[in-house]
Every structure is written in C-alpha cells, then in structure tokens.
Enzyme design. Structure first.
Site: not given
Ligand code: GLA
Length: 434
Positions: A158, A219
C-alpha cells in the site's frame, strides 16, 4: 569496450526494473480480508470476525472444502492490522502475538499443506493506512526478506504515509528486493491509486515491468454505487488501461463484494461479469462461512471464471454506451472466441435491447452463444437481429464461440478444391433468441 558498457547497463537495468517472478500469467484469484473484515482487532468481543489467525484458517478451510480452490481461488490474503505496533529486536515486522500466536510461518504452512497460498500486506511509507508500522525506504530489504523467510506468496504494498518521490523509489526497490530473495512472491502495487491512476503521473509501462498487479483507483465499499463508480472510472479510461494489462501484469479494480450486504443478485452477477471482462484479479472479500448459495453460485460460475482467466490476457472494453442506459462490453478471448456483456444502468424494469452481432462489429458467420448465467445455448448469424432482456442494474453475459473454421476435409473433398464451407451447417439456426 562499448559492448561491455552496453551489457553492463542492460544487466543493471534488467536488475533494476524487471519483476522476474513468472507469476500470475492469468489474473490471481482468492480471498482478501479488507473490505469485509477491515481492522476488527477486538478478538475478545468478536472472536469469529477479528483479524487473527483463526479467521484466515477458517477461510482456508472453506476455500479447500467448498470447491473454491479447484476453480482457482487459491490466495488467502491478510490485509492491514495484522502487525504488532513494534518491530522485533532485529528490526523485523512481527504479527500481533495475541492474535497470531503461531506466527505467520504457521499460517503459510497451513495454506501450502492445502494447495493454497498466503498473501500479506505492507505499506510503502512510515505507517500503514490503519496506523500500523509501515515499510519506509530503509526497511524495504529487511521486510522483503522477512516475508520470504515466512514463505509468503504475495505482497500487497500500500502507499499511505509516503510522498510521490518516496513511492517512485520505493515501489521499484521492493520489486527488486522481492526478486533478490529468490522466492517467487506476487507483487501488488497500490502506487498508481496514490497518483491519480493516469499518465503522466503514472507510468504503466514501468508498472508492468515491476508489479504483477496494481490498484489504479479508490477503495471499493459494500454498495452498488461504489461498484458503478469503479466500473465507470475504469471504462472511461480504458484506452489508457487496456494496453497496461497482460499476462503477469493486471489492473486491479479492487475486491469482489459478492456475498456481502450491499449487492442484489443482479448486481452481483454484474460485478462478476464486468470483472471478467476487465481481466481483473478476483479477490473475494466476504464471509465464506456464511455465504448464500446464490452468491456462491455466481462466484463459482465456471464460464465467468474461464472468461476472466483467458490465457491471452487481453483486457476487454466498453464498445457501446446507449442513451437508453444499456452498455455493451466486449472482450476478445483465445481461439477467436469472445465475451459480451449487456449491462443496464436503468432503475425501472427489464429492458429489451435489440441489436445484432454485426452491429457489435462481428464479422460474417454463424456464432455459437452460451449464456453464462442461464446456461442456455443458441446459434446466431451475425446479421440476425436479436433481443436481450436486461434487468435493472443487471447483466446478460455471453460467451461467443468463433464461427467454425473452414474444414480442409470439406474443402478438398475428392482431392478437388470444393469452394468455401463451414464445419457447422449455417442453416441450422433456431429463429428465436433470448
Ligand atoms: C487502503 C487500501 C485498502 C486497504 C486499507 C487498509 O485504503 O486501499 O485496500 O488495504 O488501506 O488500511
């Protein structure tokens, strides 16, 4: 001298830029904790659903006992909130000891014993998005080595808590560091999602060389709005995104939320269909212990999976966006086959959409159609008008077989060239379709 310099430079650049792991020649499939289980660490009050080794063991049991693994769903992926707040005395990441008493190697072994794979989550930055320890530039090597020592099979990396310059250094460095461990580890990069997902900030040629998949966009949440918003972004930018994808390198529109709370059955079929058209990674984020049989049969639909997993690995495109609210999506498949999705944005009632294969750019011939969700088959001439009835926020999905090839046997009957003939009888066509 010149040659030596050239050889040296190309060796360095290969070393620097190629993710040479041979993995994920078709989009990876499996299960990922985040969308459904988030950062639930309250094992005292919510032992079944908290991020702990038990959750991943439960999901591994379901994948291996309920027919998922055989269909290709083999990754069991940990997301955020697995780690302890402190690194160990050697500077290594470590799991929260209360929630992962056996450690990550135990989980990896559990997966491997069942023909599954284990994925883990890290973050290029000081902290993960959930506030756990991240992997800043100076920790990349040690973290890659730790994941390899644990026998992890995939890393989602990430991008919270880092800036564009650090990401530009860190994502290729992690790619290199994973390669250097000698363990094939699938590498998912969230980098483009942090840079708006589009050139010139995002260099998809480079990403294809250093990552196996990448999140391009925001997301997913448990709602149809969220799915629709993702679909629209990906297809509005399809001319940029399609060339980026191919065997070993995939655009990732995020998890499948089929089996959760936000989608109807029609919307679930729509997500499955469009993710198959997009050659998207198929990571379910749901509770496989309690999933309904309806959701399961959508996720386990063999034809949809085989379209998603087509070995050519060409990402499909939207070919029509009608004023009526019907979109048509198309994906070329191996052996000149293809997939079509008729998608309705309407909110009123099933819409009867009339078209022909010719209008959808198909060449002359008679095609075999397999309806992916009703399992009906039919034969259709390119020039014949047909009507599909598409439910509101739903899809009709077709697997389309190429017209039978000219048969040499027929062509050279009796040693003489006989003219054109198809293996299939062109006249053998039922007049009604749906
Ligand atoms: C980000 C990512 C998500 C998830 C969260 C975890 O928002 O895009 O897919 O992994 O972090 O905190």
């Amino acid at each position: 001298m010149h040659l030596a310099v050239l050889l040296f430079t190309s060796a360095v650049s290969v070393g620097t830029f190629a993710l040479d792991n041979g993995l994920m020649r078709t989009p990876p499939m499996g299960w990922l904790a985040w969308e459904r289980f988030r950062c639930d660490i309250d094992c005292e009050h919510d032992p079944k659903n908290c991020i702990s080794e038990n959750l991943f063991i439960d999901m591994a049991d379901r994948l291996s006992e309920d027919g998922w693994r055989e269909l290709g769903y083999v990754y069991v992926n940990i997301d955020d909130c697995w780690a302890s707040m402190d690194r160990d005395e050697k500077g290594r990441l470590q799991p929260d000891p209360k929630r992962f008493p056996g450690g990550i190697p135990k989980l990896a072994r559990y997966m491997h014993d069942r023909g599954l794979k284990l994925g883990i989550y890290g973050d290029m930055g000081t902290h993960t998005c959930g506030g756990y320890p991240g992997t800043p530039l100076d920790k990349i090597k040690i973290d890659a080595q730790t994941f390899a020592d644990w026998e992890v099979d995939m890393l989602k990396f990430d991008g919270c808590y880092s800036n564009a310059t650090e990401q530009e250094q860190g994502y290729p460095l992690m790619s290199n560091a994973l390669n250097a461990t000698g363990r094939p580890i699938g590498y998912s990069c969230s980098w483009p999602a942090y840079q708006g997902g589009l050139p010139p900030k995002v260099n998809y040629t480079q990403l294809g060389k250093i990552c196996n998949l990448w999140r391009n966009y925001g997301d997913i949440e448990d709602s149809w709005d969220s799915v629709l918003n993702i679909i629209d972004w990906f297809f509005e930018n399809q001319d940029t995104l399609i060339p980026a994808a191919g065997p070993g390198r995939w655009n990732d529109p995020d998890m499948l939320i089929i089996g959760d709370f936000g989608l109807s059955m029609d919307q679930s079929r729509a997500q499955m269909a469009i993710w198959a058209i997009m050659a998207a990674p198929l990571f379910m984020s749901n509770d496989l212990r309690t999933i309904s049989s309806g959701a399961r049969s959508i996720l386990q639909n063999k034809m949809a999976i085989s379209i998603n997993q087509d070995p050519l690995g060409i990402q499909g495109r939207r070919i029509i966006k009608e004023k009526s609210g019907i979109d048509v999506y198309w994906r070329p498949l191996s052996k000149d086959d293809s997939a079509l999705v008729f998608f309705s944005r309407r909110n009123d009632m099933p819409y009867r959409y009339q078209t022909s294969l010719k209008k959808l750019n198909y060449t002359t011939g008679s095609y075999k159609i397999f309806d992916v969700f009703t399992e009906k088959t039919m034969t259709l001439k390119d020039s014949t008008d047909f009507v599909v009835s598409v439910n509101p926020t739903g899809v009709v999905m077709w697997y389309v077989s190429a017209p039978a090839k000219l048969s040499l046997r027929q062509l050279y009957k009796g040693g003489k060239l006989q003219g054109f003939a198809y293996d299939d009888d062109e006249n053998n066509i039922p007049p009604v379709f749906l």
